[in-house]
Design an enzyme around this catalytic site. Sequence first.
Site, PDB file in Angstrom:
ATOM      1  N   HIS A 103       0.817  -1.216   0.000  1.00  0.00           N
ATOM      2  CA  HIS A 103       0.000   0.000   0.000  1.00  0.00           C
ATOM      3  C   HIS A 103       0.849   1.263   0.000  1.00  0.00           C
ATOM      4  CE1 HIS A 103       0.825   0.760   4.275  1.00  0.00           C
ATOM      5  NE2 HIS A 103       0.562  -0.533   4.494  1.00  0.00           N
ATOM      6  N   CYS A 119       3.663  -4.744   6.588  1.00  0.00           N
ATOM      7  CA  CYS A 119       3.203  -4.464   5.223  1.00  0.00           C
ATOM      8  C   CYS A 119       4.348  -3.963   4.349  1.00  0.00           C
ATOM      9  CB  CYS A 119       2.095  -3.407   5.236  1.00  0.00           C
ATOM     10  SG  CYS A 119       0.527  -4.002   5.895  1.00  0.00           S
TER      11      CYS A 119
END
Length: 144
Positions: A103, A119
């Site tokens: 992301h 992440c």
Amino acid sequence: MSAWVKPALTQPQGAIISSKMQELQQSDQRWIQIDLTKQRLIAWEGSKPVYAIVVSTGKRSTPTRIGTFAIKSKHRYNRMRGEGYDVPNVPYTMYYYGGYAIHGAYWHRRFGTPVSHGCINLAVNHSKWLYNWASVGTPVVVHK
């Protein structure tokens, strides 16, 4: 009596990852490679790299999981919450395993350094490109 053959799942993780990368490079399929050691993401079309960027992956206390995965869902904006963080409007989020995602990160500029909670953080402009290029089902290979 026939010899017992170990199932593929008992192979060392590195051998499984290597085998998957070879298989993808011999195809014309789009796939994403994350190199944790180099803090790099490469978008591939078969054996042709089409986009390469510096990313930030998980820090030592919250490491990015290695393995072979696939994009499970895509969200233009998403709220991410966990122990010690609550971030609204995370752009261009693509989940590939449980709560692990690729992301955009608007809250830091430390790309090239492991700073996330596991992440894969990209600059927002890069995450927009990747989000538009990848689809649900795109393979993701994460390795050291």
